[in-house]
Design a protein around this motif. Structure first.
Motif, mmCIF file in Angstrom:
data_model
loop_
_atom_site.group_PDB
_atom_site.id
_atom_site.type_symbol
_atom_site.label_atom_id
_atom_site.label_comp_id
_atom_site.label_asym_id
_atom_site.label_seq_id
_atom_site.Cartn_x
_atom_site.Cartn_y
_atom_site.Cartn_z
ATOM 1 N N GLN A 33 0.910 -1.503 0.166
ATOM 2 C CA GLN A 33 -0.112 -0.425 0.363
ATOM 3 C C GLN A 33 1.262 1.326 0.175
ATOM 4 O O GLN A 33 0.344 2.294 -0.368
ATOM 5 C CB GLN A 33 -1.341 0.089 0.909
ATOM 6 C CG GLN A 33 -2.375 -1.241 1.216
ATOM 7 C CD GLN A 33 -3.194 -0.377 2.272
ATOM 8 O OE1 GLN A 33 -2.808 -0.377 3.773
ATOM 9 N NE2 GLN A 33 -4.857 -0.472 1.899
ATOM 10 N N ALA A 80 -7.194 2.413 -6.871
ATOM 11 C CA ALA A 80 -8.121 1.408 -7.118
ATOM 12 C C ALA A 80 -6.962 0.746 -6.215
ATOM 13 O O ALA A 80 -7.521 -0.382 -6.124
ATOM 14 C CB ALA A 80 -7.945 1.151 -8.874
ATOM 15 N N GLY A 93 -7.481 0.065 -2.874
ATOM 16 C CA GLY A 93 -8.788 -0.245 -2.394
ATOM 17 C C GLY A 93 -9.380 1.016 -2.316
ATOM 18 O O GLY A 93 -10.705 0.787 -1.888
ATOM 19 N N PHE A 139 -9.884 4.618 1.960
ATOM 20 C CA PHE A 139 -9.436 3.255 1.499
ATOM 21 C C PHE A 139 -8.925 3.004 3.352
ATOM 22 O O PHE A 139 -8.697 2.972 4.173
ATOM 23 C CB PHE A 139 -8.064 2.450 0.784
ATOM 24 C CG PHE A 139 -6.652 3.696 1.541
ATOM 25 C CD1 PHE A 139 -5.970 2.528 1.477
ATOM 26 C CD2 PHE A 139 -6.287 4.886 0.900
ATOM 27 C CE1 PHE A 139 -4.534 3.536 2.449
ATOM 28 C CE2 PHE A 139 -5.109 6.342 1.629
ATOM 29 C CZ PHE A 139 -4.099 4.645 2.108
ATOM 30 N N ARG A 188 -4.379 -1.973 4.959
ATOM 31 C CA ARG A 188 -4.649 -3.813 5.565
ATOM 32 C C ARG A 188 -3.038 -3.822 6.776
ATOM 33 O O ARG A 188 -2.803 -2.764 6.406
ATOM 34 C CB ARG A 188 -3.783 -3.914 4.153
ATOM 35 C CG ARG A 188 -5.155 -4.459 3.430
ATOM 36 C CD ARG A 188 -4.624 -4.968 2.115
ATOM 37 N NE ARG A 188 -3.425 -4.691 0.837
ATOM 38 C CZ ARG A 188 -3.360 -3.389 0.031
ATOM 39 N NH1 ARG A 188 -4.667 -3.710 0.051
ATOM 40 N NH2 ARG A 188 -3.185 -3.512 -0.279
#
Length: 536
Positions: free
Chosen positions: A436, A504, A507, A524, A527
């Motif tokens: 990310q 995208a 996320g 987003f 994670r």
């Protein structure tokens, strides 16, 4: 063992209850011996007179009177009857000359042709309660007369204060008459039907309720074919004593059981529970990397010691394996850090090559394109440097990274001098995973480069703000400026295509705003790492 003791207590209780039958049989034998003596004397005397030849008509009354005088407390009268049943002589004077041929003792003696007893009665001559014994005078096979004697019933009676006798005694004659030898109330007798069954059983003893419902033990014995002895005693004292003895035995058994249980509990506490608690406490207090040593100063069963030894072996194996994994992890970190360092160096080389190529570009558009590519590559180099500089190389601290990336991009755009375009950072300190972080770095780079190129033309000044915040697992990235804003469709162009792709990958999706100025917001989910490294 407890079951056997309980069964023995119940058997002892039954044995105590049955002792009343044995006791009443002993009482029956004692009473029979006493009363049989009186009957034997009566029988012997009557049979002796009946068989004597010396009893004549002249001396009959005197002989019988002298004989009765020897036993005044036993016999009320002694008399003789002729063949027709009339009195021929008597120890007591007789008034009238009636016949006695139909009296029960006369018919019984004639029928038996031997000694026989009559029913309990009031003597016709003496007027006292008696039982008459009679025997026939037989000559040449014919009954010539009857010798009879009245035995006082007082000879059977036992005078004790009422309520003090431990048992009751009755005599039953052949006609069903009852004589209470002791001062026994009628309610102490068994029911008539039960009494008949008891008499039919002969010498058997039985537990039967009396007529007042109190449990009794009864026993009978035939003193003569026409006289039966009945002895009874209450079971209540024996039953009460048996119950008290049973409760005492059960109480002793309960105390013994309680002591056994206490010993079992104490033994299990000392031999099992306490060693297990000690082992459990040592297991809970054990920490990874520490040795697991057996406890000292207490004795435990072999099984508990075996469990402790097995746990110690497991700990030893786990510690060894953990050391091996930590060594492998440390080696892996070194390899990855070296890889990031080399990637950063290679990216720096690529950025330098792009800078040289941009300087030789044939036109301004080519130079600008190469410069943008160089800035993107430098952003990745900065990211890799932050990655291998941290202890956890799979994540990067986003606050420190953006604090370096922003000024770097401003410097590349030539906007380091103060007073024209300012960069404001509002970044919450958080860690972002490497995959990310790459997309986030390229997205911020693209936004800042667009703002520096398009938002402030012709020397215009302003502010570019970058904010990153985390709320309930959702990261909100916002890049805003107070520049001139965008003209035309903001969703077209290669830069915007890259922004959508980077969003995208994170996320999320881009959300544009303005005028005034231009704003881009991307939300987003953050994670988390699927695996954590071992503590080192």
């Amino acid at each position: 063992m407890i079951g056997i003791a309980g069964a023995n207590a119940l058997l002892a209780y039954d044995r105590d209850l049955s002792s009343s039958l044995r006791m009443v049989e002993l009482l029956r034998e004692a009473a029979a011996g006493r009363h049989a003596t009186a009957l034997a004397g009566l029988r012997g005397m009557v049979l002796g007179i009946a068989g004597a030849d010396a009893l004549g008509d002249v001396r009959c009354d005197g002989e019988l009177r002298r004989l009765q005088a020897n036993f005044p407390d036993r016999y009320t009268n002694i008399w003789a009857l002729n063949a027709t049943g009339r009195i021929t002589c008597s120890a007591l004077p007789v008034a009238g000359a009636g016949t006695y041929a139909e009296l029960d003792y006369v018919t019984a003696a004639r029928r038996a042709q031997s000694f026989a007893l009559g029913a309990f009665k009031i003597g016709e001559v003496s007027g006292q309660p008696v039982i008459v014994g009679a025997a026939p005078i037989i000559e040449d096979g014919e009954i010539k007369g009857i010798i009879a004697a009245g035995l006082r019933l007082d000879a059977f009676l036992r005078r004790t204060p009422e309520g003090t006798q431990p048992h009751d005694i009755w005599l039953l004659d052949g006609q069903g008459g009852l004589l209470a030898v002791t001062q026994a109330p009628p309610d102490n007798l068994p029911a008539p039907a039960a009494l008949e069954r008891l008499i039919a059983a002969g010498t058997a003893a039985a537990d039967l309720p009396s007529r007042n419902g109190v449990p009794h033990a009864f026993a009978t014995l035939a003193l003569d074919p026409d006289l039966r002895l009945l002895v009874g005693m209450s079971n209540a004292p024996i039953a009460e004593g048996a119950w008290i003895a049973l409760m005492q035995r059960l109480g002793e058994l309960a105390v013994f059981l309680a002591v056994c249980l206490a010993a079992i509990i104490l033994g299990s506490e000392l031999a099992i529970s306490r060693p297990l608690r000690a082992l459990s406490q040592r297991v809970r207090s054990w920490r990874p990397g520490e040795p697991f040593r057996p406890a000292r100063g207490w004795s435990a069963p072999l099984e508990v010691e075996a469990v402790g030894a097995a746990f110690g072996q497991v700990v030893e194996s786990l510690t060894k394996r953990s050391n091996e994994l930590q060594a492998a992890l440390a080696q892996n970190d070194l390899v990855i850090a070296e890889m990031h360092h080399r990637v950063k160096n290679n990216i720096q080389v690529i950025a330098s090559l792009l800078t040289l190529q941009a300087a030789r570009a044939p036109d301004v558009a080519s130079e600008a394109a190469l410069a943008m590519a160089r800035d993107r590559v430098r952003a990745l180099a900065t990211l890799h440097r932050h990655l291998y500089a941290r202890p956890q190389i799979e994540a990067v601290g986003i606050s420190a990274f953006l604090a370096e990336l922003g000024p770097q991009l401003f410097a590349a755009a030539g906007e380091l001098r103060p007073g024209r375009i300012h960069l404001e950072l509002d970044v919450q300190d958080m860690e972002v995973l490497a995959d990310q972080a790459v997309s986030l770095a390229l997205l911020v780079t693209e936004c800042l480069m667009n703002a520096l190129r398009h938002a402030f033309p012709h020397g215009r000044g302003g502010v570019v703000r970058v904010s990153v915040h985390l709320v309930e697992g959702i990261v909100t990235l916002a890049v805003t400026d107070d520049g001139v804003g965008r003209e035309g469709d903001p969703t077209s162009g290669i830069g915007l295509t890259l922004i959508e792709g980077f969003a995208a990958a994170l996320g999320g999706r881009p959300e544009w705003g303005g005028p005034p100025g231009t704003s881009l917001t991307v939300r987003f989910p953050l994670r988390e790492a699927t695996a954590r490294p071992l503590e080192r």
